[in-house]
Design a protein around this motif. Structure first.
Motif: not given
Lengths: 112, 232
Positions: B181-194, B126-132, B143-151
């Motif tokens: 349990i995992f993915a929905v819980t992770q959404i705000p945490l992925a924002v924090s990580e970003g 995602v990071y590379r794509l957006l940089r392009r 975006a890269g950190a958010f996606v790495a976390d959530l995925s």
């Protein structure tokens, strides 16, 4: 505070708010055990789907109490934070040293 | 939050281990090459590993009323490319499996696959794509950190759903269950990580311009100038 520091502080504040809001809004109130770990919830879900499933391996070492466990988690965070702080401190110090050396070089001819 | 010790049937545990092993071996090779060719990057490598250490020790409350923790793998993937994160992520997972009874040795393969392989690659992609597309650096980092976390946690949900399909609703039913349990819980945490990754990247732009240019994070002179303007 420079504009840069202000932006970083705002970003940190946003992270803190994201962590505190679920607690303040009582988003865990509907649960028997509010704010338990997602991994523990997954274990419950597994036993719901497959009531006969028995974990076939147990951890080699298990912290004897919640206190010891949280101490080890704190240790992990402290190790990481320590290395990060060392990195940024070293960088800052190096940069200041270089600036000072350049300054001294510039001042030297004037003193002659 | 990783899959707990013994909670994947042996066949699954072995399969994920086999799937992860080549990535980690390749990662060790990339890591030793990087250190040999650029000894000066050892310090920043350590800092990237340290970031993963801190973030995966932070169990944070989330909107679902449960707790989970970020992964911290996006930063290293952006700086040093994903193969190296396969190693740093594995080290973190081993530490937690051995000392904290968090995750496990039998589930290490599956957890490495989600956190140290898919997460870094997805975030990096995602990071590379957006940089392009000329998106500003800090937006791509977020975006890269958010996606790495959530995925990472989406993969965890898939892994569990594959191992424990719901007797009534099958794989998809179980995926919904584990995903909530995992993915929905992770959404705000992925924002924090970003956000946290953006803070560290901002500090790096200030302190380590040379390294970031060498690693290709800061690209051109004009790009550098744009960053300086932001820094002021």
């Amino acid at each position: 505070m420079s504009r840069n520091t202000k932006i970083n502080a705002l970003l940190l504040l946003a992270v803190a708010a994201l962590a505190v809001l679920p607690l303040v809004l009582g988003l865990g109130d509907h649960k028997e055990e509010p704010f338990a770990g997602a991994d523990a919830e997954a274990e419950t879900a597994i036993t719901e789907i497959e009531p006969d499933y028995e974990p076939w391996f147990s951890p080699l070492y298990e912290p004897p109490s919640g206190e010891v466990e949280s101490a080890l988690f704190a240790l992990q965070a402290a190790l990481g934070a320590g290395v990060l702080a060392y990195y940024f401190g070293l960088r800052r110090g190096r940069r200041q040293g270089e600036q000072r050396a350049a300054q001294a070089l510039r001042d030297a001819p004037a003193g002659d | 939050m990783h899959i707990a010790e013994g909670f994947l049937p042996p066949a699954h545990a072995i399969a994920w281990g086999v799937a992860s092993a080549p990535f980690v071996v390749h990662g060790v090779r990339s890591l030793t090459r990087e250190v040999r060719e650029h000894p000066e990057s050892t310090l920043l490598l350590g800092a990237s590993g340290a970031f993963t250490f801190v973030l995966s020790a932070l169990k944070l409350p989330s909107v679902t009323g449960s707790c989970s923790h970020p992964t911290g793998t996006g930063l290293g993937a952006i700086l040093f490319r994903p193969p190296i994160m396969a190693v740093l992520g594995t080290i973190t997972l081993l530490f937690q499996a051995l000392l904290l009874a968090h995750g496990g040795l039998t589930t290490l393969g599956a957890n490495v696959f989600s956190m140290a392989i898919v997460g870094p690659w997805a975030g990096y992609g995602v990071y590379r794509l957006l940089r392009r597309w000329d998106v500003p650096l800090m937006v791509t980092v977020f975006a890269g950190a958010f996606v790495a976390d959530l995925s990472t946690y989406c993969v965890t949900s898939v892994q569990l759903a594959l191992a424990f399909p719901d007797p009534g609703s099958g794989f998809l039913g179980a995926l919904g269950k584990f995903g909530s349990i995992f993915a929905v819980t992770q959404i705000p945490l992925a924002v924090s990580e970003g956000l946290l990754t953006v803070i560290v990247m901002r500090l790096l732009v200030q302190s380590s311009k040379g390294e970031l240019t060498r690693l290709g994070v800061l690209l051109t002179r004009s790009g550098e100038r744009r960053q300086e303007a932001v820094a002021r």
